[in-house]
Design an enzyme around this catalytic site. Structure first.
Site, short mmCIF file in Angstrom:
data_model
loop_
_atom_site.label_atom_id
_atom_site.label_comp_id
_atom_site.label_asym_id
_atom_site.label_seq_id
_atom_site.Cartn_x
_atom_site.Cartn_y
_atom_site.Cartn_z
N ASP A 11 60.75 41.87 51.72
CA ASP A 11 59.58 42.56 52.29
C ASP A 11 58.67 41.62 53.04
O ASP A 11 57.57 42.01 53.45
CB ASP A 11 58.81 43.33 51.22
CG ASP A 11 58.21 42.44 50.14
OD1 ASP A 11 58.71 41.32 49.93
OD2 ASP A 11 57.24 42.87 49.49
N ASP A 59 61.84 36.70 52.40
CA ASP A 59 62.41 37.60 51.41
C ASP A 59 62.45 39.02 51.98
O ASP A 59 62.13 39.24 53.15
CB ASP A 59 61.64 37.52 50.08
CG ASP A 59 60.29 38.21 50.12
OD1 ASP A 59 59.75 38.44 51.22
OD2 ASP A 59 59.75 38.53 49.04
N ASP A 72 56.79 39.09 52.33
CA ASP A 72 55.50 38.60 51.86
C ASP A 72 55.59 37.14 51.40
O ASP A 72 54.58 36.54 51.03
CB ASP A 72 54.91 39.48 50.75
CG ASP A 72 55.75 39.51 49.48
OD1 ASP A 72 56.85 38.94 49.46
OD2 ASP A 72 55.29 40.14 48.50
N SER A 75 61.31 44.42 47.39
CA SER A 75 61.12 43.00 47.68
C SER A 75 62.46 42.28 47.79
O SER A 75 63.27 42.58 48.66
CB SER A 75 60.23 42.37 46.61
OG SER A 75 59.93 41.03 46.92
#
Length: 534
Positions: free
Chosen positions: A326, A324, A328, A180
């Site tokens: 990843d 960010d 999400d 992440s």
């Protein structure tokens, strides 16, 4: 019916490789023997089975780990996912163990749910752009297959694409290899179950941790479970763009938007999904994916928004967005280059959502501004306060059949995205809100009526003792223990809760005036000293 690879050299053109965005090179894959299970999977999903080479038991499992396996595993399992630095303590050996443990758990849950069909044994796997991701993915997949899972490999994708694929393929679950927003030397695994429901502490992660700790690759028979490679992007693009205002799709309405991909998975997702949309003029920043970052891929840190703020001002953009690592979650910057709090964004989104669903629930985390509850009530909705964390938010969304929810951290949840968080879907929602005109700053201004501290951290020796101290100091003003302790003093209110991973108290204070906020902060600093930067 889909073609299936068989032992030996396949016919020319049989093994197709998906075309991924930005030219990211996947590890080379080879053919594998067909089996009855493979033939069933091919009929169910289509596509081509295309597995990586299956190493022998003598293969180097990666950097060695010593000591009690449960202690080593304990270093990488966190509250909501698996995450650590690579190659120590997280490495290929651990990845295999996590894969085996996850397969054992997810397949058992699917069986208990009555999923005896082939896809009830399928687990979707995706990965991000970190340099350690291909090797960790290969070992994870080996562990999943040795655990009896049929693997659906969707390649280099953002985390929400895994949620989409789990539901699109009706799989038993899925795993995204990602760390992440963490720095480049980190990696990890986000695990989801049926319908992309999160697997965290309290929802199965402890059991996967136990199973991973006892999994021994040297003593586990190699199971030639099938693996199928799928390209999710065409259907994923269609799925997302179906939620974008038609005026933006056909160019009747246009927006200029500065987009900072943070050298993360938005660098793949944004071109794959939004290229060719006539009404979106995108100013692109940090779309390259070398596995390193120009700035940390954490848009919550205001310093990481400097580039997108500058780009908004220089290009005259309608707004900016920073994703960010990843993809999400995302943060929004208005046309003046100011970052907008995610709770204020949720308050802005509420009226449009509730106009089409009067009386519906809206979920928000308890750190959010009081203005969120007020906006929901003003629009005729039902406010639902949740504990912090995606596990709790997603559960609250399902339990209340809520069309939307949001966290202060930048995670926005949508029922039409399977009740999961998606940076792309949040980006679309902001675009839709501007399709009728106006400026971000003008739309958000009515919600900026309270003074706010933001999340402030205090380092303490014992979070339990510190919470007890707060309770004693503010006795009589407690309003909730949903997550930590919330207090209301009339002119100011607050929530203080323990960190899940560090000896920290996390404080959020809001007040009617700047003076009230200063008074509240003085009281907390008299208890715990100077805040720390975490």
């Amino acid at each position: 019916m889909a073609a299936v690879t068989t032992r030996g050299s396949p016919p020319a053109g049989l093994i197709r490789r998906w075309t991924n965005p930005r030219g990211y090179r996947e590890p080379a894959l080879s053919a594998m023997p067909a089996s009855k299970n493979q033939r069933g999977l091919g009929r169910t999903m289509g596509g081509v089975l295309d597995p990586p080479p299956r190493p022998g038991r003598g293969r180097d499992p990666g950097p060695s780990t010593t000591g009690d396996p449960s202690i080593v595993i304990g270093k990488v399992f966190k509250a909501y996912d698996v995450r650590a630095t690579y190659p120590r303590p997280l490495n290929e050996k651990i990845a295999w163990q996590v894969g085996h443990g996850a397969a054992t758990y997810l397949l058992e849950v699917a069986r208990e749910a009555g999923r005896l069909d082939p896809m009830g044994r399928a687990i979707v796997v995706g990965h991000d752009m970190r340099t350690s991701s291909p090797a960790l993915t290969a070992s994870l997949v080996d562990g999943l297959r040795d655990g009896g899972a049929l693997v659906v490999d969707i390649g280099l994708v953002d985390t929400p694409a895994v949620y989409f694929a789990i539901n699109r393929f009706d799989a038993a679950g899925g795993i995204q290899v990602t760390a992440s927003h963490n720095p480049a030397n980190y990696n990890g695994f986000k695990i989801s179950g049926l319908h992309a429901r999160p697997v965290g502490n309290g929802t199965g992660l402890e059991e996967i941790k136990r199973l991973a700790a006892i999994a021994d690759r040297q003593r586990t028979p190699s199971i030639e479970s099938p693996i199928e490679k799928r390209d999710p992007w065409p259907e994923y693009r269609e799925f997302l763009l179906d939620r974008l205002d038609p005026r933006l799709r056909d160019g009747t309405r246009t927006l200029r938007i500065a987009v900072d991909a943070s050298n993360g998975m938005a660098g793949a997702m944004v071109p794959a999904v939004f290229d060719g949309v006539r009404g979106l003029d995108l100013v692109r920043l940090n779309f390259e994916m070398p596995g390193t970052f120009v700035h940390d891929p954490n848009p919550l840190v205001d310093a990481n928004l400097a580039q997108v703020k500058q780009a908004v001002l220089e290009s005259g953009a309608d707004f900016g967005v920073c994703f960010d690592g990843d993809a999400d979650r995302c943060m929004v910057v208005d046309e003046k280059g100011r970052s907008i709090g995610c709770d204020l964004l949720l308050a802005w989104m509420v009226a449009r959502t509730l106009a089409s669903e009067p009386g519906a629930a809206v979920v928000y985390d308890l750190r959010s501004s009081r203005v969120v509850r007020e906006a929901i009530e003003a629009a005729g909705g039902r406010p639902v306060e949740s504990r912090v964390g995606h596990v709790f938010m997603k559960a609250a969304l399902r339990e209340n059949d809520a069309p939307i929810g949001g966290e202060l951290s930048g995670h926005f949840y949508f029922r039409d995205h399977f009740g999961t968080d998606s940076g792309a879907r949040a980006f679309i929602e902001v675009c839709n809100l501007l399709a009728d005109g106006g400026r971000v700053s003008e739309h958000v201004a009515p919600f900026e009526r309270y003074a706010r501290s933001g999340e402030v951290n205090f380092e303490v020796e014992s979070v339990e003792d510190a919470l007890a101290e707060v309770q004693e100091a503010f006795d009589g003003h407690e309003v909730s223990r949903l997550d930590g302790i919330s207090h209301d003093f009339g002119d100011w209110w607050c929530n203080v809760r323990p960190s899940n991973t560090e000896p920290l108290l996390r404080l959020n204070v809001e007040a009617k005036t700047d003076e009230g906020l200063a008074e509240a902060m003085e009281r907390f600093q008299s208890l715990f000293g100077t805040p720390v930067d975490h």
